[in-house]
Structure formats: C-alpha cells, structure tokens
Motif scaffolding. Sequence first.
Motif, mmCIF file in Angstrom:
data_model
loop_
_atom_site.group_PDB
_atom_site.id
_atom_site.type_symbol
_atom_site.label_atom_id
_atom_site.label_comp_id
_atom_site.label_asym_id
_atom_site.label_seq_id
_atom_site.Cartn_x
_atom_site.Cartn_y
_atom_site.Cartn_z
ATOM 1 N N THR A 22 0.871 -1.179 0.000
ATOM 2 C CA THR A 22 0.000 0.000 0.000
ATOM 3 C C THR A 22 0.901 1.219 0.000
ATOM 4 O OG1 THR A 22 -1.734 -1.140 1.251
ATOM 5 C CG2 THR A 22 -1.795 1.273 1.231
ATOM 6 N N HIS A 23 0.696 2.106 -0.975
ATOM 7 C CA HIS A 23 1.490 3.333 -1.085
ATOM 8 C C HIS A 23 0.638 4.491 -0.572
ATOM 9 C CE1 HIS A 23 3.422 6.526 -3.944
ATOM 10 N NE2 HIS A 23 3.833 6.666 -2.706
ATOM 11 N N LEU A 24 1.084 5.087 0.533
ATOM 12 C CA LEU A 24 0.351 6.179 1.171
ATOM 13 C C LEU A 24 1.050 7.512 0.933
ATOM 14 C CD1 LEU A 24 -0.180 4.471 4.653
ATOM 15 C CD2 LEU A 24 -1.908 4.709 2.867
ATOM 16 N N MET A 25 0.268 8.564 0.776
ATOM 17 C CA MET A 25 0.804 9.917 0.759
ATOM 18 C C MET A 25 0.635 10.485 2.168
ATOM 19 S SD MET A 25 -0.408 13.137 -1.601
ATOM 20 C CE MET A 25 -1.818 13.524 -0.552
ATOM 21 N N SER A 26 1.740 10.882 2.795
ATOM 22 C CA SER A 26 1.662 11.291 4.207
ATOM 23 C C SER A 26 2.600 12.459 4.478
ATOM 24 C CB SER A 26 2.032 10.102 5.108
ATOM 25 O OG SER A 26 3.300 9.582 4.733
ATOM 26 N N PRO A 27 2.271 13.661 3.996
ATOM 27 C CA PRO A 27 3.165 14.805 4.197
ATOM 28 C C PRO A 27 3.211 15.249 5.659
ATOM 29 C CG PRO A 27 1.092 15.510 3.221
ATOM 30 C CD PRO A 27 1.068 14.010 3.229
ATOM 31 N N MET A 28 4.377 15.681 6.086
ATOM 32 C CA MET A 28 4.524 16.247 7.424
ATOM 33 C C MET A 28 3.730 17.552 7.514
ATOM 34 S SD MET A 28 7.993 17.730 9.260
ATOM 35 C CE MET A 28 8.954 16.275 8.861
ATOM 36 N N PRO A 29 2.979 17.775 8.599
ATOM 37 C CA PRO A 29 2.276 19.053 8.748
ATOM 38 C C PRO A 29 3.241 20.222 8.648
ATOM 39 C CG PRO A 29 1.497 17.479 10.379
ATOM 40 C CD PRO A 29 2.672 16.836 9.696
ATOM 41 N N SER A 30 2.824 21.268 7.950
ATOM 42 C CA SER A 30 3.724 22.382 7.649
ATOM 43 C C SER A 30 4.272 23.048 8.908
ATOM 44 C CB SER A 30 2.994 23.419 6.792
ATOM 45 O OG SER A 30 1.817 23.874 7.443
ATOM 46 N N LYS A 31 3.519 23.033 10.003
ATOM 47 C CA LYS A 31 3.978 23.726 11.213
ATOM 48 C C LYS A 31 5.186 23.055 11.847
ATOM 49 C CE LYS A 31 0.494 21.369 14.052
ATOM 50 N NZ LYS A 31 -0.666 21.599 14.951
ATOM 51 N N ARG B 216 7.682 21.614 9.884
ATOM 52 C CA ARG B 216 8.784 21.519 8.924
ATOM 53 C C ARG B 216 9.966 22.413 9.273
ATOM 54 N NH1 ARG B 216 8.195 18.307 4.762
ATOM 55 N NH2 ARG B 216 6.110 17.612 4.158
ATOM 56 N N ASN B 217 9.725 23.506 9.963
ATOM 57 C CA ASN B 217 10.818 24.430 10.296
ATOM 58 C C ASN B 217 11.435 24.158 11.655
ATOM 59 O OD1 ASN B 217 10.532 25.853 7.848
ATOM 60 N ND2 ASN B 217 8.889 27.116 8.701
ATOM 61 N N GLU B 218 10.979 23.118 12.333
ATOM 62 C CA GLU B 218 11.564 22.787 13.628
ATOM 63 C C GLU B 218 12.939 22.162 13.434
ATOM 64 O OE1 GLU B 218 9.061 20.433 16.097
ATOM 65 O OE2 GLU B 218 7.470 21.946 16.221
ATOM 66 N N LYS B 219 13.825 22.407 14.388
ATOM 67 C CA LYS B 219 15.171 21.846 14.369
ATOM 68 C C LYS B 219 15.401 21.056 15.658
ATOM 69 C CE LYS B 219 16.300 23.875 10.484
ATOM 70 N NZ LYS B 219 16.520 23.103 9.247
ATOM 71 N N PRO B 220 15.500 19.715 15.594
ATOM 72 C CA PRO B 220 15.286 18.890 14.411
ATOM 73 C C PRO B 220 13.804 18.705 14.120
ATOM 74 C CG PRO B 220 15.739 17.488 16.286
ATOM 75 C CD PRO B 220 15.873 18.897 16.779
ATOM 76 N N ALA B 221 13.480 18.478 12.864
ATOM 77 C CA ALA B 221 12.093 18.238 12.475
ATOM 78 C C ALA B 221 11.702 16.796 12.825
ATOM 79 C CB ALA B 221 11.915 18.477 10.980
ATOM 80 N N PRO B 222 10.438 16.573 13.172
ATOM 81 C CA PRO B 222 9.985 15.209 13.509
ATOM 82 C C PRO B 222 9.764 14.375 12.247
ATOM 83 C CG PRO B 222 8.156 16.739 13.688
ATOM 84 C CD PRO B 222 9.370 17.570 13.358
ATOM 85 N N ARG B 223 10.855 14.038 11.591
ATOM 86 C CA ARG B 223 10.785 13.325 10.313
ATOM 87 C C ARG B 223 10.301 11.890 10.520
ATOM 88 N NH1 ARG B 223 15.575 14.403 6.429
ATOM 89 N NH2 ARG B 223 14.216 16.198 6.011
ATOM 90 N N GLY B 224 9.420 11.442 9.654
ATOM 91 C CA GLY B 224 8.926 10.071 9.694
ATOM 92 C C GLY B 224 7.698 9.871 10.558
ATOM 93 N N LYS C 184 7.537 14.550 18.341
ATOM 94 C CA LYS C 184 8.573 14.965 19.295
ATOM 95 C C LYS C 184 9.859 14.209 18.988
ATOM 96 C CE LYS C 184 9.404 15.671 24.245
ATOM 97 N NZ LYS C 184 9.735 17.094 24.051
ATOM 98 N N PRO C 185 10.794 14.828 18.266
ATOM 99 C CA PRO C 185 11.999 14.125 17.825
ATOM 100 C C PRO C 185 12.765 13.496 18.981
ATOM 101 C CG PRO C 185 11.821 16.231 16.706
ATOM 102 C CD PRO C 185 10.746 16.216 17.760
ATOM 103 N N GLY C 186 13.123 12.239 18.793
ATOM 104 C CA GLY C 186 13.872 11.505 19.789
ATOM 105 C C GLY C 186 13.017 10.735 20.765
ATOM 106 N N TYR C 187 11.737 11.074 20.853
ATOM 107 C CA TYR C 187 10.849 10.443 21.824
ATOM 108 C C TYR C 187 9.732 9.634 21.155
ATOM 109 C CZ TYR C 187 13.146 13.239 25.387
ATOM 110 O OH TYR C 187 14.090 13.777 26.222
#
Length: 411
Positions: free
Chosen positions: A191-200, A202-210, A315-318
């Motif tokens: 199953t191929h899903l489209m799942s973009p990260m919420p725009s709010k 994207r500018n966080e450092k680090p961003a909650p990727r994945g 929450k990156p890392g958690y």
Amino acid sequence: MSSAHYQALEPQTSDEDNEDIERRSHHPRCTATASAPSSMVRKGGVGRRRCLLPLVGGALCFIAFCYLTLSGETRSALGLGGSTEDSEEESHHGLDSIHFRPLNESLHICSENLEDHRQFLQDKPRSDYGQLPVIYFVTPTYPRREQIPELTRLAHTLLHIPRLHWLVADDQEKCNNFIDTLLNRFGIPFTHLMSPMPSKFRNEKPAPRGVANRRAALQYLRQHNLTNGVLYFGDDDNTYDLQLFSEIRNTQRVSMFPVGLIADYGVSGPVVRKGKVVAFLDSWVAGRRWPVDMAGFAVNLEYMAQYPYVNMPYKPGYEEDLFLRSIGLKMDMIEPRGNNCTDILVWHTQTKSKKLGMIRLESKYLDDRSNLGALLLNLKLMGVASTTENEGRNALISKNGKEKPHSIILS
C-alpha cells in the motif's frame, strides 16, 4: 530514515519521577503545635477550637499518608479508586499533551495491490506459507536523490519474506507515480500512502521526520481493522538480516532486539537476565522509559488493538518511547529476540544524502538520437538528477580519454 537519535533535547522526567514529585508536592505537612493553656483560658471557645485544629490536622495527615502508601490494587479493592495505572496515565497525558495529537489523519492511498504475485519464496511455493501471521512492514520515506535506490535495495530483501504487506508512506504533497510503478514491479503486496509532514513542524530543528508517515500507517491499520499480524517499522536505509522476520513473526505482545550502528555505542537494545528484559543499553537516555531504536521492536496487532489511543508524537527523539507508552507496555511483557538479544539482526546503516545532481546539457540533445534523453528523464523522475541549460559547467562527454563537444557526439 533515521528517527531514534537526534541531538539531545532537554531530559524529560519519567512517569515514575512525576508521580514521586506529585506525592511530595501534595503530601500534607503535619506541623501544628498545641496552644498554651493560658491562651485557652483567655480566649474561651476560641481556645478550644485551637486545641481541636491540631487533632483534626493530624487525622487528615494520617488518612492522606495511608492513601498514598496503599497499593493501587488495595485502593481499588477498598473502593478508593486512583490506581497506579490511572496515575501513570494522568502523568503520561500531562507530560506529552503538547506533542501528542489524536490519530485523525486524512488517509490518502496512492495505489495498492493486495495480491502476492511472487510464485516462489525461498525455494518453496507461496502457498506453503499460507498459515503464517502477516508482517505489516511500515517504511516511511521522503523525496531525495537516494530514495529510489534505497527502496529498491530494501525491496530485494523483502522479496524473500513470505506473508508480508509493505506499507510505504511517502512524505510528499502529491503521489509519486514512479514509486507506484516501482512497487508494482516487485510483486510484493503493498500500500502506497501519501503522508506529508504538517507544515507547522517543517521548520523545527530537528524536524519530527517520519512521524506523519508512521501515523498514517497506524491510521491505515486501524481503519481496516487489521488485528491479525505483526507491526514493524522498517526504515528504507536500514540493513536487515532475513532471520529478523522469522524472529518477529510470532510476537505475542511486544518483542525487542538490539540494533547495530546506533549513536556513540554502536548499538542500542535490551539488557537481558535469565531470559527476561530488565533494562536497556543506549547512549542517550534523556528520561525515556523505553530508550530503543524504531527498528528494535515489533508489536502484535491484536495486542495493540486493545489500546484505542495508540499514538506517536511529533517529538523528535521520543517517538519510540511515547508510542510504546501509548500501548501500555510494561517490562515483564517484553519478549527478547535474537538469541536473548545477543545477535544483531538489523543495522542502522544511514545513507549520507547529497544534493540533487545538475547536468548542463542543451535541450536539443535530449531527443531520441541518443539514450541521454530517456536516461536523464528517468533520473529526474527518480529525484536523482536534473538537467539545465544555463547553470554550472557543461556536461563532460568524452571519447578516447578526451572531452568532446556535445555537437560532435550528439548531433
């Protein structure tokens, strides 16, 4: 995709720590002192009330002390409520309320093929594996020039695994048709899903990727009421031993195992004594109750379905820690795998990403007179390289060890 280890954030207290703090802050201080007899004589009724106050305070102190020291089971039996689990749950929601969001993603399926088109698996007919539990292998991915080669490499591992459903969740605003074609080519149910990260975020450092990717996969499992099988989060840049899939397939609740090439120690995983997980080895604890890598555990879907608020926070890392908390994991539930967590069956082999390649070549040479037009178009569709007519140095085309003008070779 890396998810488990980022630059250290502020350490976060565990639920047990929060409970201890709460007890200390609410425990009554019983320091009342009896008034002098002369005061009672002078004040009459007021003096008698002052005499009663220390007694009442002492009684309240004793009742509060008994309540706090009784076990959750005892309080429940006495009808007092406030079990340990309730306290942990309240602490959990208070701790993470900012970063937790309900699983209410709008699910967008780009393409799906639930049929297994592989005729043979590990030299046996596919039908021989019909009774095995399904492994739902969730792969978050995002556009970069290494995306297609890494998905291709991972697919050639998964081609060996029977009874597997590959959930590929792509961090894009629109479906990538090239990935659809690629996934269909392998014959693995997907199953191929489209799942973009919420725009709010994207500018966080680090961003909650994945996170958005995995949340979309969790939403898919819940909406389709899939409770017969095992969930595993498998990044597209990891390396997997085929034995891993045999180890996790019969997970009853939550199985765990070490992951190689993690942070400073080069490993992250459980500490096992007498066949039981008792602690964890990881170079970045940061208050996490479950300091494990995303690739270091698998979850039985029937067990997970008991927890309607299963979640993963932005929450990156958690992410791993709070996901495992959301499914009520306790230490004695963990099933150690990989020869009592002594074998490394998965490696966190991150590929170093580079910028998109740029090839300067006049568009008039991208026709069918050579292979370059079709080749460079494919590279563009894969997100590997792009062509330009006016940026950078001309593309080098050589013959007999010498650079040749484009017009001589391509005209």
